[in-house]
Design an enzyme around this catalytic site. Sequence first.
Site, short mmCIF file in Angstrom:
data_model
loop_
_atom_site.label_atom_id
_atom_site.label_comp_id
_atom_site.label_asym_id
_atom_site.label_seq_id
_atom_site.Cartn_x
_atom_site.Cartn_y
_atom_site.Cartn_z
N GLY A 67 0.82 -1.19 0.00
CA GLY A 67 0.00 0.00 0.00
C GLY A 67 0.86 1.24 0.00
O GLY A 67 2.07 1.18 0.24
N CYS A 98 5.39 -6.14 1.29
CA CYS A 98 5.76 -4.72 1.33
C CYS A 98 5.18 -4.06 2.58
O CYS A 98 5.62 -4.35 3.68
CB CYS A 98 5.28 -4.03 0.04
N TYR A 99 4.20 -3.18 2.45
CA TYR A 99 3.60 -2.53 3.62
C TYR A 99 3.06 -3.57 4.60
O TYR A 99 3.16 -3.41 5.82
CB TYR A 99 2.46 -1.62 3.15
N HIS A 188 7.41 -7.26 -4.40
CA HIS A 188 6.15 -7.75 -4.97
C HIS A 188 6.40 -9.00 -5.83
O HIS A 188 6.83 -8.88 -6.97
CB HIS A 188 5.51 -6.65 -5.83
N SER A 243 -27.40 -6.38 -21.30
CA SER A 243 -26.79 -5.28 -22.04
C SER A 243 -26.32 -5.71 -23.43
O SER A 243 -26.03 -4.86 -24.27
CB SER A 243 -25.59 -4.73 -21.26
N GLY A 244 -26.23 -7.01 -23.64
CA GLY A 244 -25.67 -7.51 -24.88
C GLY A 244 -24.21 -7.87 -24.74
O GLY A 244 -23.59 -8.38 -25.67
N GLY A 245 -23.64 -7.61 -23.55
CA GLY A 245 -22.25 -7.95 -23.29
C GLY A 245 -22.10 -9.33 -22.72
O GLY A 245 -23.08 -10.01 -22.39
N VAL A 246 -20.86 -9.75 -22.57
CA VAL A 246 -20.56 -11.09 -22.06
C VAL A 246 -21.05 -11.25 -20.63
O VAL A 246 -21.67 -12.26 -20.28
CB VAL A 246 -19.03 -11.35 -22.11
N ASP A 247 -20.82 -10.25 -19.79
CA ASP A 247 -21.09 -10.37 -18.36
C ASP A 247 -22.57 -10.60 -18.06
O ASP A 247 -22.94 -11.54 -17.37
CB ASP A 247 -20.60 -9.13 -17.62
N SER A 248 -23.42 -9.73 -18.57
CA SER A 248 -24.85 -9.86 -18.28
C SER A 248 -25.43 -11.11 -18.93
O SER A 248 -26.34 -11.74 -18.38
CB SER A 248 -25.61 -8.61 -18.75
N THR A 249 -24.88 -11.50 -20.08
CA THR A 249 -25.38 -12.69 -20.76
C THR A 249 -25.06 -13.96 -19.98
O THR A 249 -25.90 -14.85 -19.81
CB THR A 249 -24.80 -12.79 -22.18
N LYS A 397 -12.92 -11.11 -15.71
CA LYS A 397 -13.49 -11.32 -17.04
C LYS A 397 -13.13 -12.69 -17.62
O LYS A 397 -13.98 -13.37 -18.19
CB LYS A 397 -13.02 -10.21 -17.98
#
Length: 542
Positions: A67, A98-99, A188, A243-249, A397
Amino acid sequence: METVALAKASGGGGGNLVLILDYGSQYTHLITRRIRHLSVLSLCISGTSSLSCIAELKPRVVILSGGPHSVHTDGAPSFPDGFLRYAEENGVYVLGICYGMQLIVQKLGGVVTVGEKQEYGKMEISVEEEECGLYGPEALGGTQTVWMSHGDEVVKLPEGFTVAARSLQGTVAAIENHSKRFYGLQYHPEVTHSPQGMVTLRHFLFDVCGVTADWEMQDVLEEEIKVIKEMVGPDEHVICALSGGVDSTVAATLVHKAIGDRLHCVFVDNGLLRYKERERVMSTFQSDLHLPVTCVDASDRFLSKLKGVKDPECKRKIIGREFISIFDDFAQELEKELGKRPTFLVQGTLYPDVIESCPPPGSGRTHSHTIKSHHNVGGLPKDMKLKLIEPLKLLFKDEVRKLGSILNVPESFLKRHPFPGPGLAVRVLGDVTEGNALEILRQVDEIFIQSIKDAGLYDSIWQAFAVFLPVQSVGVQGDQRTHSHVVVLRAITSEDGMTADWYYFDHKFLVDVVRKICNNVRGVNRVCQDITSKPPATVEWE
């Protein structure tokens, strides 16, 4: 609900869950993804979460992220009181990065000071020769290139800790207390700039912590179906915003599998869609996905609300509120038809949406200062009548695409580029209703995307689109002076949308695309290319 549910998909959470406490590092999401790629469930929650919240998840491993803070700063974020004692008593392994490592040291009585020599970027470390938990046998006594990013340094270890590695400048780079199961890395390991970082993480998780690689998308599917069935009563109905996108479908297909025809999908034409998007999407829904979808034309309704609005956050909030209002209206119409009002709304919210809409702990910021409010995360009205179902809320995604494949969503649909919920409203800078900006942008975007497809580049690009700028430039077209619009082309490569790099097109490709745009789209005389990575920019311009 979603956090615990997803944890259950790993066999109940206990035994294999890797929980990340987020202290604001730009790489925190990357730790989550890297561990999931090892087929181990990892979840990320606020670093200031309560002890009861942490204990409820029953983690096997807790990673304290990096952080931008200093442990010396007043109000610097920290884990809850009693956390280290809880971890020790319950056999939980703790790794500070790290932090996070500096927090462990300070809380256990060690000393952290402002470093005389700050270390940023690629550095060499030397691993101790003695056997240790953080590094496998092949790493002992050797050197590694790692990515450092710290101004403070550990100068005195707490009792029981040993140094496992140092930088070539002598700074403590790795520590451990094997008996208490506390470990720390000053660098990291999750970034590609630490080439052997994933080897270290893999060794730590599997060989030291005893974590099992048993988390798969099939587990998520089965658990989410179970959770949805428990959440939605046997006689209750659900609305899904497509929406026609991958996620909502994928979200709709998942919920449909859980509750069948009690799911009622609605596709809203908000006047902010791409070229012929409505016709293309509705055809796919009906012919390929066989989902019950009602199309609502609300373009005039949205555009009238957006008239004169230039601030991007205001545009997102207005669109979010209007979507919910339409869903409420749709629910009322269904109530007349069914005799029962739907009580739930499905949305395809993803993990990056949630992360970008929430400020990091210790920042003192509110939503108004976040990177941007996603219309289905930060733009929802408080008085919304519908309860949310967000089955993808803790997935990235690429994981959603894997889930969609299991659900038999057509591959051509799963490969579609992401499209923002607010649509072209965040690609027309300023007032979207001014002039014919939307129509110009649709034509430019169609030429750009079709050219990418024709060149066989579509699947190599994470996202590509055009942006309409609220400026005009002087040009010469048809031997006449013109004063026309400027558009920008943007194409990026990415794994999850959280970080991205710009796509390097062949010179001839760009020449051909610019020629097509200027010759076929009236009102455009200048085309620019956005070659900014994320960070410092975001993917979208607004």
